[in-house]
Design a protein around this motif. Structure first.
Motif: not given
Length: 302
Positions: A157-158, A167-171, A244-247, A252-259
Motif C-alpha cells: 500500500g505504501l 518510519a512509514a515502513e515500520m508503522a 511514529a506518526t510525526a515521522d 503514507a498515513r492515508a495508507a495506514l488507516l487500517l489502524a
C-alpha cells in the motif's frame, strides 16, 4: 449494486495518472473487496485517488489467497490454488497476466507503482505454510504470520501511494501485525468451526485453555484470558505504529488507516471481556468506523 460499482470505477479512473487497468478487472476487484473485506474497502476510499486502483488490486489478491484454504475441500486443492497464484504473480509482475481480473489488475498496479513482487509472494508463502497449521505453536510465530500477510499488504500500500521510508515502513508493519492479530482473535469462533485455532499453543497452555471446549464453541474465562494476552500484543503494535506518526509522511498515513477499524475491534473485544464467542465481536463496525475514518483523514492521523 452494479450501478454503485460502476460509479466507484468511474471515480477511481477519473483520478488516475497513467493507470490503465481494464475496467472489468478493476470493477471485479472493487466488488470482491467490498464484499469480502469491507473494512479495507472503506479505508481505500480515503486513500489518495491515484493509489486506489492499486490498493484494490492487491487487496483483491489478498482475498483470493486468504480464502484458498476455506474454499477448498482438501489441503491438496488449496495447495493447488496457491501454486496457481504463485505462477500467476510471476506472470503478472512480468507484464503478461492470464485472463483473470485480479491478475490483470495486479499486473497494472505493479507496472504503475513499481510494486515489489517479493511482498506479494510473501502472502502466498504465509498462506502455504498456514495450510499445515491447526494451531500456531507460539505467539512469536503468529506475529511472524501477521507480518508476512497484513504487514506485507500494507507495505504494498505504501508503494501504491508512492511513499516509503523507514518510519512509514515500520508503522506499516506494526499496523499490519495489530490488524492481523485482532482479526484472528475475533475470528476464533469461525476458525474453531473449521477445525483450527489461532490462539497460540504457548498462550493457550499458559492460561490452561481446554482446546476441546473451544472447538465445541464453548466460551470460558481461560480462553478469554488467552485472547486478552494476544490482544495486548496487538495493542502494543498499534501504539508503536502511532508513536511514529510525526515521522510518517501524510500520504503514507492515508495508507495506514487500517489502524482505525483495528483499534475499534480491539475496543469491542475488551468490552466483551475478551470472549471471542460474544455475538458483538463478529458484528460489522458500521457508522462509527466511517466517522472515525473521516476524522482521522481530516486530522492527518491513522
Amino acid at each position: 449494486s452494479r450501478a454503485n460499482s460502476s460509479a466507484i470505477v468511474a471515480m477511481l479512473r477519473s483520478a488516475r495518472r497513467s493507470y490503465t487497468a481494464p475496467a472489468r478487472a478493476l470493477n471485479y476487484c472493487v466488488d470482491l473487496v467490498r464484499a469480502s473485506d469491507p473494512e479495507r474497502y472503506a479505508c481505500n476510499l480515503h486513500a489518495p485517488a491515484a493509489a486506489r486502483p492499486g490498493l484494490f488490486a492487491f487487496h483483491a489478491l489478498n482475498v483470493e489467497t486468504a480464502r484458498a484454504r476455506s474454499a477448498s475441500s482438501t489441503e491438496a486443492i488449496a495447495s493447488g490454488r496457491l501454486r496457481w497464484w504463485r505462477t500467476t504473480l510471476e506472470q503478472a509482475f512480468g507484464g503478461s497476466p492470464p485472463d483473470h481480473p485480479v491478475a490483470q489488475a495486479v499486473a497494472h498496479a505493479a507496472a504503475a507503482h513499481g510494486a515489489t513482487r517479493r511482498l506479494a509472494e510473501r502472502l502466498i508463502d504465509a498462506r502455504e505454510a498456514d495450510l499445515l497449521v491447526k494451531q500456531p505453536p507460539t505467539l512469536a510465530e503468529l506475529t511472524k504470520y501477521a507480518e508476512a500477510t497484513a504487514g506485507s499488504l500494507l507495505l504494498l500500500g505504501l508503494e501504491c501511494v508512492g511513499t516509503t521510508g523507514e518510519a512509514a515502513e515500520m508503522a506499516a508493519v506494526h499496523v499490519g501485525c495489530a490488524a492481523a492479530l485482532a482479526t484472528m482473535m475475533r475470528g476464533t469462533a469461525a476458525h474453531a468451526a473449521e477445525g483450527c485455532l489461532y490462539v497460540p499453543a504457548d498462550v493457550a497452555s499458559r492460561h490452561q485453555v481446554e482446546i476441546g471446549r473451544v472447538m465445541r464453541g464453548e466460551p470460558s474465562q481461560a480462553l478469554a484470558d488467552a485472547v486478552a494476552e494476544v490482544a495486548d500484543e496487538a495493542v502494543a503494535h498499534l501504539l508503536a505504529a502511532r508513536s511514529a506518526t510525526a515521522d510518517v509522511p501524510a500520504p503514507a498515513r492515508a495508507a495506514l488507516l487500517l489502524a482505525v477499524p483495528t483499534d475499534l475491534h480491539l475496543g469491542r473485544l475488551q468490552r466483551a471481556g475478551f470472549s471471542p464467542f460474544a455475538p458483538e465481536v463478529s458484528q460489522p463496525l458500521g457508522l462509527r468506523m466511517h466517522a472515525e475514518l473521516l476524522w482521522r483523514r481530516a486530522t492527518g492521523r491513522f
